[in-house]
Design a protein around this motif. Structure first.
Motif, PDB file in Angstrom:
ATOM      1  N   ASN A 157     -12.045   8.020   1.123  1.00  0.00           N
ATOM      2  CA  ASN A 157     -12.735   6.720   1.129  1.00  0.00           C
ATOM      3  C   ASN A 157     -12.586   5.769   2.286  1.00  0.00           C
ATOM      4  N   LYS A 158     -11.469   5.721   2.883  1.00  0.00           N
ATOM      5  CA  LYS A 158     -11.145   5.142   4.135  1.00  0.00           C
ATOM      6  C   LYS A 158     -11.774   5.614   4.965  1.00  0.00           C
TER       7      LYS A 158
ATOM      8  N   LEU B 239     -15.055   4.092   5.292  1.00  0.00           N
ATOM      9  CA  LEU B 239     -15.125   2.659   5.808  1.00  0.00           C
ATOM     10  C   LEU B 239     -14.779   2.655   7.244  1.00  0.00           C
TER      11      LEU B 239
ATOM     12  N   GLU C 148      -1.898  11.116  -5.609  1.00  0.00           N
ATOM     13  CA  GLU C 148      -3.517  11.237  -5.839  1.00  0.00           C
ATOM     14  C   GLU C 148      -4.062  10.023  -5.163  1.00  0.00           C
ATOM     15  N   PHE C 149      -3.350   8.950  -5.277  1.00  0.00           N
ATOM     16  CA  PHE C 149      -4.346   7.948  -4.602  1.00  0.00           C
ATOM     17  C   PHE C 149      -4.372   8.148  -3.288  1.00  0.00           C
TER      18      PHE C 149
ATOM     19  N   PHE D  18      -7.410   9.971  -2.456  1.00  0.00           N
ATOM     20  CA  PHE D  18      -8.390   9.299  -3.072  1.00  0.00           C
ATOM     21  C   PHE D  18      -8.696   8.351  -1.564  1.00  0.00           C
ATOM     22  N   LEU D  19      -7.774   7.835  -1.270  1.00  0.00           N
ATOM     23  CA  LEU D  19      -7.662   6.714  -0.369  1.00  0.00           C
ATOM     24  C   LEU D  19      -8.263   7.203   0.872  1.00  0.00           C
TER      25      LEU D  19
ATOM     26  N   LEU E 190       0.843  -1.154   0.094  1.00  0.00           N
ATOM     27  CA  LEU E 190      -0.039   0.131  -0.182  1.00  0.00           C
ATOM     28  C   LEU E 190       0.918   1.269  -0.054  1.00  0.00           C
TER      29      LEU E 190
ATOM     30  N   LEU F  95       2.416   1.807  -3.178  1.00  0.00           N
ATOM     31  CA  LEU F  95       1.374   2.504  -4.250  1.00  0.00           C
ATOM     32  C   LEU F  95       1.163   3.896  -3.985  1.00  0.00           C
TER      33      LEU F  95
END
Lengths: 606, 836
Positions: free
Chosen positions: A54-55, A58, A46-47, A50-51, A37, A40
C-alpha cells in the motif's frame, strides 16, 4: 529512510531559529510514530507486507507530485551545466570544507581548470541551494566559503585564464576572443558562473549579500557581452533592485545599470533607460517625507544615467515630455475630472521634475533648447490649469521649477505674474486661528480646512516673496531689472495697502524696499552707460563685475530670504531626520558664494 | 403556420408583380395539371392568405412616384403591424371558437361572422396603419419622440383591432350581459389605450379633411382635461393638427353686420370653419398657458408653445405665445431656456414669415422682462438679441425712390410743358384717363394689402421701434450694473467671489452694444460713453471708494467696456467728438491688473488692437507711454500675452517715428522728451509718465526669453532703425498673435520639431556628475560579516528544506499507522471469511 541522518543534523545544529525549533518538534513526533510503526511491524510481520504494497502506492503518488513541481521551478538553470561539462560524476560528490580549501589552493596557485570546474559546480549547487534536491553541500561553512571564494576570485581567474587585463572594461575584448580555443574551453564555466550568480540574486533577500554580489558582477560585466540573454536578466534584476532596494543596495544596482549602459551603449542603453524610467514612474506615485530621499536618489541617479548618452536619452526625453504634454492638453481642453486628477499628482510632478533635472544638468553642454521650451510650456500649462488656492503647493512648485530652469539655462522665464497670483488668493475671512500642523512639502493639493487657517495666508505671502526673491536674484544685475520689477512692485504695494496682518505687511515692506534699492542701483549705473539696447554685447557685460563680488545689500537680502525659506521648509518637514537637515546646511554653506547655485540646491530639496 | 408563411411573404416582397386583376390571370392547363399532380407539395397554395398578399401587392403597385417611396418607407412599420394583426386574429379566434349563449338560452356558434369579422378587422387595421403613417409624416418631432410615437401607434393598432373586434361582436350579438362583462374586463390601462386610440383617430381624421372634421377639435380638446399621460399626448397631437391646419393668414371673425349679410353656402361653411378653428385654438392656448405653469407639464407645454410660435407667428394670438416664450427665456431649466432662445432666434432670423411684427413684439417683451426682473436673468435671455439683423439700406432705398419720383415728376412736368396743346385739346379724354389711373392705383393698393408686403415706411418704423427697445434693454443693464456697483460697495462684500454672477447680463449687453454700435442714436452716445467710462472703473481720480466699487467688475469686463466705447466711437466717427483720453488712462492701468489664468487674454488682445493699433490719433506722448508699458508688461506675463503686447508695441513704433528714440540710449532723452523729464514708471496717467525719456532696456531681457517667437520678436524690434520710415507694417494682429501662442495650441504643435533637433555636445568638456560613486567603497570591509550572513542564509535554507522533508516523512508515517487500522479490519474480514 534517513531518519538517523536527519537526527544527527539536528543535533549538530543548535541555532535558535524558529524553523529549527519547529523542525526538532516535528522530528520528535516523527520518531515516536516511527517507533510505534516498528513495533507494529514486529508484532505482525504480515502487516509489514501489507504496508509495503500500500505504501508504495501512496509514496509514488506523493513523489510524483513533488517531482513535477520541482521541474517547473528549476527551469533552464537546472541541468545544463552537467551536460556541458560532462563532469556529472564529480558533481555529485560531497564537498567538504577541506576539499574546498584544497581546491581553492589549486585554483589560485596553479590555475587548475578542472579544480575550478569543480568549484564552480559547487558554486552552482550553492546558489541553487534550497531549490534543488542536491546534497553536495553539507554545512554552512562550506557554503559560505564557496560563495565567498567564487564571488571574490572568479572574475580574476577568468581574466587570468583568458589573458585579459583587470582594468580592461571594453566588451570588444570578449567579442574578439570569441573564436579562440581558450574561450571555447572556458565559455561553459563563465556562463555557469554568471548564470548561477544571477540566480543567486533572485534568491537572496539580504541587502548586504545582494550588494556584494552586485559589486562582483559589476567587475565581470564584460563577460556578459557573450551572453546577451543573461545580460537582459541582469538588467531586469538590477533595475528592480535599484527601484525597490534601500540605500547602498540601490546604489550598487544603479552602478551596475550605469556600467551596463556605458559598456553596452549601443545595445542596451535604450533598454536600461526605458526600464529605469518605468521603474521610476511606478515608484513615485506618492511622496512622503520618508521616501522623499529615495525618490531624490532615484531621480539623481536616473539623470546620471541619462547623462551617459545625452543624444539618445534626449530622444527618450522628447517622447516622454510629449506624452506629458498630451496629458496636459487633454486636461486643458476637457477639464474632466480624471484628466485633471492625473496632472495634479505626484507622479506627474515627479516626471516633470525628472526631466527638469536632466535638462538643467545637460543644457550647458548640449543643445536642449526644444526640450527646455516644451517643459516650460508644460509647467506654464499646469500652473494655469490649477489656479485655485488649494493648489498653492503645486503653484509654488511650478514657479520653483521655472526658476530652476531659468537659472540653469540662463534663459529668461517670466514668473512674476504666477508668483503674484499667490498673493491674490482670496479666502473667506475665516480668521487667524492656527490651523492643524500640515506638511506643506509633501502635499500637492491643500486640504480644505487648511485654507481658512491663518497659516495659509502667511504661507501665501512667504511663498510669493520667496519665489520673487529667487527670480529677482537671478536678474538683479541685469540692465532690465528696473523694468522687470516695476509691475511686481506695483502689485506688492497694493497688497501692502490692503493687507491687515502686520507680520506680512512688514515682510512685504522690507521686500519692496530692497527691490527698490536694487532698482535704484541698476538705474544709476545704467544712466552712466553710453550704449543702446541694440548693443547686446555691451549689455551682457553690464555690471558683471559687481555681480561677481555680490556684496550689495539687496543681494544679501535675497540670499537671506532664500535661505530662510529653505530652513522653513525643513522645519515643516517634521519627519525628516536631523542629520539630513545638517547635511543640507552643509551643502548650502558650500555653495554660498553664488546665489544661483544655492537656488538649485533648494529646488532639489523641495 | 399561416402566420409564419405570411411573414415570409411580407419580409421579401420581390419585384412588384405587374398590375393585373385576378380575373385576367390565365391559368394554363399545364399549370393546373401540375398542381393536381403534386397535390402534396402544392397544398400550401390553397392555404395561402390571398387576402394579405393581394392587399400588400396591390397596395404598392397602385402607388406611383413619390407615393411609392412613401409606401416603402411605411413598409417597415407595416410589417410589424401585420404581424401584430395576426396576433390579434389569433387572440380573437379562441374567443370566437366558444359558443355564445344568447338570452333565450340558445347556443350560438359564430362560424359565419368569424370570417366577415376577420376581413373587416383587416381593413380597419389597414386604415389605421395608413393613418398612423400619415401621422408620422406630419408630426416631425424629435427622434426619440418619433420612435415613441411609432411604438404607441403600433400598440394602438393592436388594441384597436382587439377593441373593434369586441365592439363588433357586441353589435352583432345584442346580449347586454356579455357586453357588460367584457367592459368590466377592460382594465384602466385599456381605457387609456382606448383614449389614445381615439385621439389618434380624431387627429388623423382632422388632418385628412379639416373642413368637414373641424368639429372634432373640440372633442380632442376634451382630452386635455384628462390625467397625466393622456394630456401630454393630447397636447402633442393637437400641436401637430394645428401646425397643419392653421391657414397662412390671420383670421378675422366676421362682424355682426357681416353676419347679417346674406352669403353663399361656401362662405358660410368657411366662416364656420374659421370660427371653430379659432375658438378651439384659443381654448388650446389657454390650456397651454395654464399647463405651462405646472411643473409636471411644463416641458411639453413649452415645447408646444415654441413650436407653434415658430410655425405660425402670423396667426391670431401670436402675442400670447410670444409672451409665454419670453417669460421662459431666462428659465433656470436648461432645456426650456434653450428651446425658447432658439425660437426667438428663429423669429428674428426669418422675419419674412411674419413681416417683422413679431420681432418688434418680442424685443419689446424682452425689454419688459429684463426690466421686471431687475437685470437678474440668465445671460442667454439678452444674448438672443445678438441675432437680430437690421437692414441699413432700408432708408436709403426709400430716399432713392423719392428721388426717382421727384425726377419723374420733373420729367412729367417737362412733358406737360412741351405738350400743352394736346392737353387742352381733349379734356374729357384726360379726365377719363385720370379715372383709369385712379382705378389702377386703387387696385394696386388692394393688391399690396392682400399680398402682405409691408411697405418700406412700415418696415422702417418697426425697425426703429425694435432698435429703441434693444437699446433700452442695453442701457437698462448698464445703468443697473453701475448702480449696483457704486451704490452699495459695502453691502456686497460677499459678492466678490462671483463677480460675473452679479452682473449676468453685462457680457451679452456689451457684445450687443459692440455689434450694433453703428445704430446707436447720436443723442444717447454721450450718456453711453459716460456709463462705459464709469463701468470701466475711472469716474473719479484715485478715489478709494470708486476703486473698490470697480472691483466688482472683472478686468475682462472692464476691458470690454473700453472696447465697446471705442467701437461706438469708430462707427460714429464723423458725428461726434468725445474725448477718449479717459479710456486710454483706464487701459494704461488695466494692463497692470491683468492676470493670465483669471482674465481672458483674448479680450486684452482685442483691446490692444482696437484701442492702440486702430487709433487714429497721433499722440507721441501717449504712444511712448504705451510702448514702455507694454514692454514692461511683457516681462511679467506668459508668452501669449507678451507676444500680443510686442506686436502692438512694434506697430506703435512703426507708426510713430519719434517713439523709436526709445530704442536709443540718447543722453537726457534728447529733444523729444516731453515736459516730464524723467520716466515715472508708477504714474497712472500715460501723459504724465514721461516715457519718452526712457530707454527700452526690456528688449534685452526679452531677447533671452525662453519662447523663440518672443525672443526673435524682441530682437527684431530692437534692431528697428530710428531714422527712416519703414513702410512695411506687420500684418499680424495682437489677437492673432495671442491665439497663435496660446498654450493649448502650443502644446499641440510645438514650434520646434523636437525630433530633428541635434543635441550634440556643444563643448568638449566631459564632466560627469559624480557624487554617486564617490561615496561607496564597501566591498572588502565587512567580508567576515558577509560570510556570516551567507552561512545564516544557508542555515535558513537548509532548515527550510529539512522542515519540508520532515513534514512529508511525518505524514507518511502517520498514513502508515492509519493503514494499520485498515489492515486490521481486513484481517478480521478475512478471518470471518475463513470461518465461513
Amino acid at each position: 529512510m534517513g531518519e538517523t541522518e536527519s537526527a544527527s543534523y539536528l543535533e549538530d545544529n543548535n541555532s535558535e531559529g524558529a524553523l529549527s525549533v519547529q523542525n526538532r518538534e516535528i522530528h520528535i513526533e516523527l520518531e515516536k510514530k516511527i517507533k510505534k510503526l516498528d513495533r507494529l511491524k514486529e508484532k505482525d510481520p504480515e502487516f509489514s507486507n501489507f504496508l509495503d504494497s500500500n505504501k508504495n502506492r501512496l509514496k509514488v503518488s506523493m513523489d510524483e507530485e513533488n517531482e513535477i513541481s520541482d521541474e517547473d521551478e528549476s527551469s533552464d538553470d537546472g541541468r545544463e551545466l552537467v551536460n556541458e561539462n560532462g563532469t556529472a560524476t564529480e558533481m555529485s560528490m560531497l564537498l567538504y570544507t577541506s576539499a574546498v580549501d584544497s581546491l581553492r589552493h589549486l585554483v589560485t596557485e596553479q590555475q587548475n581548470v578542472s579544480a575550478f570546474t569543480r568549484l564552480l559546480n559547487g558554486y552552482r549547487a550553492a546558489c541553487h541551494y534550497g531549490t534543488e534536491s542536491s546534497n553536495v553541500l553539507k554545512d554552512d561553512l562550506t557554503f559560505s566559503k564557496i560563495l565567498m571564494f567564487v564571488l571574490h576570485e572568479a572574475d580574476n581567474i577568468f581574466r587570468k585564464l583568458l589573458g585579459i587585463q583587470c582594468s580592461n572594461e571594453r566588451k570588444d575584448v570578449i567579442l574578439e576572443l570569441k573564436d579562440t580555443a581558450k574561450w571555447k574551453k572556458l565559455k561553459p564555466l563563465i556562463k555557469s558562473y554568471l548564470r548561477s550568480t544571477l540566480f543567486f540574486l533572485n534568491e537572496v533577500s539580504d541587502s548586504e549579500i545582494l550588494a556584494f554580489t552586485l559589486t562582483r558582477l559589476k567587475a565581470s560585466i564584460i563577460f556578459f557581452a557573450a551572453f546577451p540573454h543573461l545580460l537582459q536578466r541582469l538588467i531586469k534584476t538590477s533595475i528592480h533592485l535599484w527601484a525597490t532596494g534601500e540605500g547602498t543596495l540601490s546604489l550598487h544596482s544603479f552602478l551596475i545599470i550605469r556600467e551596463v549602459a556605458a559598456v553596452f551603449n549601443s545595445d542596451c542603453f535604450d533598454i536600461c533607460l526605458v526600464k529605469a524610467y518605468k521603474a521610476f514612474i511606478s515608484r513615485c506615485k506618492f511622496v512622503e517625507p520618508v521616501i522623499f530621499k529615495r525618490i531624490l536618489f532615484l531621480k539623481n541617479s536616473f539623470v546620471e544615467l541619462c547623462s551617459l548618452d545625452v543624444q539618445k536619452s534626449s530622444n527618450k526625453a522628447t517622447v516622454s515630455i510629449q506624452q506629458l504634454a498630451k496629458i496636459l492638453q487633454l486636461g486643458l481642453r476637457t477639464k474632466k475630472k480624471e484628466a485633471v486628477k492625473k496632472i495634479c499628482s505626484w507622479q506627474y510632478a515627479n516626471c516633470i521634475e525628472l526631466w527638469i533635472a536632466f535638462i538643467s544638468v545637460n543644457i550647458h553642454d548640449y543643445d536642449l533648447q526644444p526640450l527646455l521650451y516644451m517643459i516650460i510650456q508644460i509647467i506654464n500649462g499646469v500652473a494655469v490649469l490649477f489656479p485655485g488656492p488649494r493648489y498653492l503647493p503645486l503653484r509654488v512648485k511650478c514657479v520653483q521649477w521655472l526658476n530652476h530652469l531659468s537659472s540653469s539655462s540662463g534663459v529668461f522665464i517670466p514668473v512674476a505674474s504666477l508668483a503674484l497670483d499667490v498673493l491674490e488668493y482670496k479666502i473667506g475671512k475665516g480668521g487667524s486661528k492656527p490651523g492643524k500642523d500640515f506638511n506643506f512639502s509633501s502635499a500637492i493639493k491643500l486640504p480644505k480646512h487648511w485654507l481658512k487657517s491663518g497659516n495659509f495666508q502667511e504661507e501665501c505671502v512667504f511663498s510669493a516673496i520667496e519665489l520673487l526673491a529667487v527670480h529677482f536674484a537671478q536678474w538683479s544685475y541685469h540692465i532690465s531689472f528696473p523694468e522687470l520689477a516695476t509691475i511686481p512692485v506695483i502689485c506688492l504695494r497694493k497688497f501692502h495697502e490692503m493687507t491687515t496682518t502686520e507680520s506680512s505687511q512688514r515682510l512685504v515692506k522690507r521686500f519692496i524696499d530692497q527691490v527698490e534699492q536694487n532698482i535704484e542701483f541698476v538705474r544709476k549705473r545704467r544712466d552712466e552707460v553710453a550704449f543702446s539696447p541694440r548693443d547686446q554685447q555691451s549689455v551682457e557685460s553690464f555690471l558683471q563685475l559687481e555681480k561677481g563680488s555680490g556684496n550689495v545689500p539687496f543681494t544679501q537680502y535675497y540670499r537671506s530670504v532664500i535661505e530662510k525659506s529653505a530652513s522653513r521648509n525643513l522645519l515643516t518637514k517634521k519627519n525628516t531626520s536631523y542629520l539630513e537637515l545638517k547635511k543640507s546646511k552643509r551643502k548650502r554653506q558650500h555653495s554660498n558664494n553664488n546665489v544661483d547655485v544655492t537656488v538649485n540646491g533648494e529646488v532639489d530639496y523641495d | 403556420m399561416v402566420k409564419k408563411k405570411q411573414k415570409q411573404k411580407i419580409v421579401l416582397p420581390p419585384a412588384l408583380p405587374p398590375e393585373i386583376s385576378e380575373d385576367e390571370i390565365e391559368v394554363s392547363d399545364e399549370d393546373l395539371q401540375f398542381v393536381n399532380e403534386n397535390r402534396d407539395y402544392a397544398g400550401f397554395v390553397s392555404r395561402l392568405d390571398t387576402d394579405t398578399i393581394t392587399r400588400h401587392v396591390s397596395r404598392v403597385a397602385d402607388l406611383e412616384g413619390d407615393d411609392l417611396e412613401a409606401a416603402y418607407e411605411k413598409r417597415l412599420g407595416r410589417k410589424s403591424q401585420q404581424k401584430q394583426e395576426e396576433e390579434v386574429r389569433l387572440q380573437v379566434d379562441p374567443v370566437d371558437a366558444l359558443p355564445v349563449k344568447t338570452l333565450d338560452g340558445k347556443l350560438y356558434y359564430r362560424t359565419l361572422s368569424n370570417t366577415s369579422e376577420k376581413s373587416e378587422n383587416g381593413r380597419d387595421a389597414d386604415d389605421e396603419k395608413d393613418d398612423s403613417g400619415a401621422d408620422k409624416g406630419i408630426v416631425r418631432l424629435t427622434k426619440a419622440e418619433r420612435r415613441a410615437k411609432l411604438k404607441k401607434s403600433k400598440k394602438e393598432a393592436k388594441k384597436q383591432g382587439k377593441e373593434l373586434g369586441k365592439t363588433e361582436e357586441v353589435q352583432e350579438t345584442p346580449q347586454a350581459a356579455v357586453l357588460a362583462k367584457v367592459k368590466e374586463d377592460l382594465t384602466a390601462e385599456e381605457v387609456f389605450e382606448n383614449k389614445k386610440l381615439k385621439l389618434a383617430e380624431l387627429g388623423i381624421a382632422l388632418l385628412a379633411d379639416p373642413e368637414s372634421n373641424i368639429k372634432t377639435l373640440k372633442e380632442m380638446l376634451q382630452f386635455c382635461k384628462d390625467d397625466h399621460a393622456i394630456v401630454k399626448l393630447a397636447l402633442l397631437s393637437l400641436l401637430a393638427v394645428f401646425k397643419d391646419i392653421i391657414p397662412g393668414y390671420r383670421i378675422r371673425l366676421p362682424t355682426e353686420k357681416e353676419l347679417e349679410m346674406k352669403v353663399s353656402k361656401d362662405v358660410k361653411k368657411l366662416r364656420y370653419h374659421e370660427s371653430t378653428l379659432l375658438s378651439a385654438y384659443k381654448v388650446y392656448l389657454q390650456k397651454l398657458m395654464v399647463l405651462e405653469k405646472r411643473s409636471k407639464y411644463q416641458h411639453v407645454a413649452v415645447r408646444c408653445i415654441c413650436t407653434l410660435l415658430e410655425a405660425a407667428p402670423h396667426f391670431n394670438f401670436c402675442e400670447n405665445l410670444l409672451g409665454a416664450v419670453v417669460e421662459n427665456i431666462g428659465s433656470s431649466d436648461d432645456v426650456i431656456r434653450k428651446l425658447c432662445c432658439a425660437t426667438i432666434k428663429s423669429l428674428f432670423t426669418s422675419e419674412g414669415k411674419h413681416g417683422g411684427q413679431a420681432t418688434v413684439e418680442a424685443v419689446r417683451l424682452i425689454a419688459d422682462h429684463v426690466k421686471a426682473h431687475d437685470c437678474q436673468l440668465h445671460p442667454d435671455s439678452v444674448e438672443v438679441l445678438l441675432s437680430l439683423s437690421f437692414d441699413e439700406d432700408l432708408g436709403k432705398a426709400e430716399e432713392e425712390d423719392k428721388e426717382n419720383k421727384f425726377r419723374n415728376k420733373k420729367s412729367k412736368k417737362r412733358k406737360n410743358n412741351e405738350e400743352p396743346s394736346q392737353l387742352q385739346e381733349n379734356d374729357r379724354k384726360k379726365s377719363r384717363k385720370e379715372l383709369l389711373t385712379k382705378m389702377r392705383e386703387e387696385v394696386a393698393a388692394d393688391y399690396k394689402a392682400a399680398a402682405f408686403t409691408t411697405d418700406v415706411k412700415e418696415q422702417k418704423r418697426m425697425q426703429s421701434e425694435t432698435l429703441s427697445a434693444v437699446f433700452e434693454t442695453y442701457f437698462r443693464i448698464l445703468k443697473h450694473t453701475m448702480l449696483s456697483t457704486t451704490d452699495s460697495p459695502e453691502a456686497n462684500d460677499n459678492l466678490v467671489a462671483n463677480a460675473t454672477g452679479a452682473h449676468p447680463l453685462l457680457a451679452p449687453c456689451l457684445n450687443g452694444l459692440g455689434k450694433f454700435s453703428h445704430l446707436i442714436d447720436l443723442d444717447y452716445i454721450g450718456d453711453l460713453m459716460n456709463y462705459l467710462k464709469k463701468l470701466a472703473g475711472g469716474d473719479t481720480n484715485s478715489n478709494s471708494s470708486s476703486e473698490r466699487s470697480s472691483k466688482y467688475l472683472t478686468v475682462s469686463e472692464r476691458l470690454q467696456c473700453c472696447i465697446v466705447a471705442f467701437k461706438v466711437m469708430k462707427s460714429n466717427l464723423d458725428a461726434l467728438n468725445v474725448d477718449l483720453q479717459g479710456f486710454f488712462v483706464l487701459l494704461y492701468n488695466l494692463i497692470l491688473e491683468y492676470r493670465p489664468g483669471r482674465d481672458q487674454g483674448e479680450v486684452l488682445a482685442e483691446a490692444l488692437k482696437i484701442m492702440l493699433c486702430e487709433d487714429r490719433q497721433h499722440d507721441m506722448q501717449k504712444a511712448a507711454a504705451f510702448v514702455k508699458r507694454l514692454a514692461t508688461f511683457s516681462l511679467c506675463f506668459g508668452s501669449a500675452e507678451s507676444m500680443a503686447a510686442l506686436v502692438t508695441l512694434k506697430y506703435l513704433l512703426q507708426k510713430n517715428v519719434k517713439c523709436r528714440n526709445l530704442l536709443e540710449n540718447d543722453a537726457g532723452g534728447g529733444s523729444v522728451s516731453g515736459f516730464v523729464a524723467k520716466y515715472q514708471p508708477y504714474a497712472s496717467d500715460p501723459n504724465l509718465s514721461g516715457a519718452l525719456a526712457s530707454v527700452l532696456w526690456e528688449l534685452n531681457l526679452l531677447c533671452k526669453h525662453y519662447h523663440p517667437a518672443v525672443s526673435t520678436m524682441a530682437s527684431s524690434i530692437s534692431s528697428m532703425s530710428t531714422s527712416h520710415n519703414q513702410v512695411y507694417l506687420s500684418s499680424i494682429s495682437p489677437q492673432q498673435a495671442f491665439t497663435d501662442l496660446s498654450l493649448e495650441r502650443e502644446l499641440l504643435n510645438p514650434k520646434y520639431d523636437i525630433r530633428k533637433s541635434n543635441s550634440k555636445r556643444k563643448k568638449g568638456s566631459s564632466k560627469m556628475t559624480g557624487g554617486i560613486d564617490s561615496s561607496l567603497d564597501t566591498s572588502s570591509a565587512d567580508e567576515d560579516e558577509l560570510k556570516k550572513k551567507l552561512s545564516d542564509h544557508f542555515v535558513l535554507l537548509r532548515d527550510f528544506k529539512e522542515n519540508g522533508r520532515l513534514r512529508s516523512e511525518l505524514e507518511r508515517t502517520t498514513l502508515a499507522l492509519q493503514l494499520y487500522d485498515e489492515y486490521k479490519k481486513q484481517k478480521k474480514k478475512m478471518s470471518k471469511n475463513d470461518r465461513k
